[in-house]
Design an enzyme around this catalytic site. Structure first.
Site, PDB file in Angstrom:
ATOM      1  N   GLY A   1      -4.556   5.206  14.499  1.00  0.00           N
ATOM      2  CA  GLY A   1      -3.171   5.591  14.292  1.00  0.00           C
ATOM      3  C   GLY A   1      -2.997   6.196  12.918  1.00  0.00           C
TER       4      GLY A   1
ATOM      5  N   ILE B   1      -2.882   4.791   9.985  1.00  0.00           N
ATOM      6  CA  ILE B   1      -3.816   4.247   8.993  1.00  0.00           C
ATOM      7  C   ILE B   1      -5.242   4.640   9.320  1.00  0.00           C
ATOM      8  CG2 ILE B   1      -4.763   2.114   8.035  1.00  0.00           C
ATOM      9  CD1 ILE B   1      -1.919   0.904   8.488  1.00  0.00           C
TER      10      ILE B   1
ATOM     11  N   ARG C   1      -6.821   3.141  22.165  1.00  0.00           N
ATOM     12  CA  ARG C   1      -6.433   2.947  23.561  1.00  0.00           C
ATOM     13  C   ARG C   1      -6.715   4.190  24.399  1.00  0.00           C
ATOM     14  NH1 ARG C   1      -0.490   0.504  22.740  1.00  0.00           N
ATOM     15  NH2 ARG C   1      -0.632   1.942  20.976  1.00  0.00           N
TER      16      ARG C   1
ATOM     17  N   ILE D   1      -7.953  -4.647   7.670  1.00  0.00           N
ATOM     18  CA  ILE D   1      -6.681  -4.442   6.977  1.00  0.00           C
ATOM     19  C   ILE D   1      -5.549  -4.372   8.000  1.00  0.00           C
ATOM     20  CG2 ILE D   1      -7.380  -3.457   4.765  1.00  0.00           C
ATOM     21  CD1 ILE D   1      -6.649  -1.293   7.811  1.00  0.00           C
TER      22      ILE D   1
ATOM     23  N   ARG E   1      -4.477  -7.140  11.169  1.00  0.00           N
ATOM     24  CA  ARG E   1      -3.919  -8.477  11.304  1.00  0.00           C
ATOM     25  C   ARG E   1      -5.065  -9.465  11.442  1.00  0.00           C
ATOM     26  NH1 ARG E   1      -0.006  -6.615   9.459  1.00  0.00           N
ATOM     27  NH2 ARG E   1       2.146  -6.719  10.204  1.00  0.00           N
TER      28      ARG E   1
ATOM     29  N   ASP F   1      -8.343  -8.277   4.032  1.00  0.00           N
ATOM     30  CA  ASP F   1      -7.028  -8.395   3.407  1.00  0.00           C
ATOM     31  C   ASP F   1      -6.134  -9.310   4.225  1.00  0.00           C
ATOM     32  OD1 ASP F   1      -5.018  -7.592   1.423  1.00  0.00           O
ATOM     33  OD2 ASP F   1      -4.029  -6.625   3.128  1.00  0.00           O
TER      34      ASP F   1
ATOM     35  N   GLU G   1      -2.706 -17.330   7.701  1.00  0.00           N
ATOM     36  CA  GLU G   1      -2.006 -16.942   6.474  1.00  0.00           C
ATOM     37  C   GLU G   1      -0.729 -17.767   6.314  1.00  0.00           C
ATOM     38  OE1 GLU G   1      -1.148 -12.766   6.315  1.00  0.00           O
ATOM     39  OE2 GLU G   1      -3.167 -12.190   6.875  1.00  0.00           O
TER      40      GLU G   1
ATOM     41  N   HIS H   1      -3.388 -10.153   1.667  1.00  0.00           N
ATOM     42  CA  HIS H   1      -2.489  -9.320   2.483  1.00  0.00           C
ATOM     43  C   HIS H   1      -1.641  -8.406   1.589  1.00  0.00           C
ATOM     44  CE1 HIS H   1      -0.337  -9.195   6.643  1.00  0.00           C
ATOM     45  NE2 HIS H   1      -0.326  -8.008   6.057  1.00  0.00           N
TER      46      HIS H   1
END
Length: 310
Positions: free
Chosen positions: A151, A153, A173, A228, A230, A254, A259, A277
């Site tokens: 995407g 990023i 996807r 980077i 989730r 990250d 978390e 994060h």
């Protein structure tokens, strides 16, 4: 009369000043304030600002009868009750793409730090250990980089990696016609091909533990993993075992499961670089995401198309 906005996440003073000019702001960035705001002012709220981690539940939506728009400040929206909100006719938006450059920068920083052992060399240098007593580390330039999630990023990671002369592959996807990289139909085949693997896919139930033991093993003892996206996307237990046993060369994370608590299985390992994060965080990015949300809201109330609808 300004629309009533319920803010469920921490904001800086400048962020709040930006929003105060456009909304009647109810600031509820912690669980107690959130519960009180919903109980006392829920009937007045027309807009909610949250993020992927904090989210907004179906039960909370039921307590907001006037809600028209719910926005996630960043790109993530995994804990926002999307389907239920849509059933209620609530418009939804996020901050997709606004922090993409910052996150991509951090992804490359983690990759370089992990592959080149920057934290370990820094610590050694501070104690007087010279290079002759330290192991040589691999070169980054010219290696194969796989990107999971192409995407905003993922594309920017690819552009930066191209500057290092890397051969690029990706899994998404569906294939992207404008991709700078070779498409792989599965994460596993991408990992088998890659020297380094960067995870840039959204979180949520569909991608939970997408990076499992098989994918980690496919990267192999010379491979490196960077996440980077989730924490839920990577099986932490499998990653810890691979790093301890030398089945994976190293990792840069990250984000991680559990978390904000640090990942207990990983913090004692010297072949993983951890940051809290912060990949998408910088003063300029934060200001831009708040402005982006405000613009989405302005468009909604003007009857115009949202910039980044969900």
């Amino acid at each position: 009369m300004k629309p009533c906005l319920l803010v469920l996440i921490p904001l800086t003073e400048s962020d709040r000043t930006e929003l105060d000019g456009r909304f009647e702001v109810i600031y509820a960035p912690d669980p107690d304030a959130r519960a009180q705001a919903l109980a006392r002012r829920g009937k007045d709220v027309r807009v909610v600002l949250t993020n992927g981690t904090t989210g907004l539940t179906a039960e909370e939506i039921d307590g907001l009868p006037a809600l028209e728009l719910a926005g996630a400040l960043g790109a993530g929206y995994e804990n926002l009750a999307l389907d239920y909100a849509r059933e209620r006719g609530i418009a939804l938006c996020n901050g997709a793409g606004v922090n993409a450059d910052c996150v991509a920068d951090h992804a490359l920083a983690l990759l370089l730090a992990a592959v080149r052992a920057v934290p370990q060399f820094d610590a050694a240098c501070r104690t007087g250990v010279w290079r002759d007593a330290l192991p040589m580390r691999p070169t980054v330039t010219g290696r194969r980089l796989g990107i999971v999630g192409y995407g905003h990023i993922g594309e920017k990671v690819a552009r930066r990696a191209a500057g290092f002369g890397m051969e690029l592959g990706y899994h998404n996807r569906q294939p992207r016609e404008d991709a700078l990289a070779r498409y792989f139909e599965s994460v596993l085949t991408l990992a088998q091909w890659s020297d380094f693997l960067v995870i840039a896919t959204p979180g949520g139930a569909q991608t939970k533990h997408l990076i499992d033991r098989a994918v980690i093993d496919a990267l192999g003892p010379q491979g490196f993993l960077v996440n980077i996206s989730r924490g839920s996307v990577v099986d932490t237990a499998a990653l810890a075992v691979a790093l301890k046993n030398g089945a994976l060369g190293g990792a840069g994370l990250d984000v991680y499961e559990g978390e904000p608590q640090p990942p207990a299985a990983l913090i004692g390992l010297d072949n993983v670089v951890l940051t809290p994060h912060v990949a998408g965080s910088s003063p300029d990015v934060r200001a831009a995401t708040v402005r982006h949300f405000a613009e989405n809201a302005a468009r909604h109330f003007a009857g115009e198309a949202l910039l980044t609808p969900l």
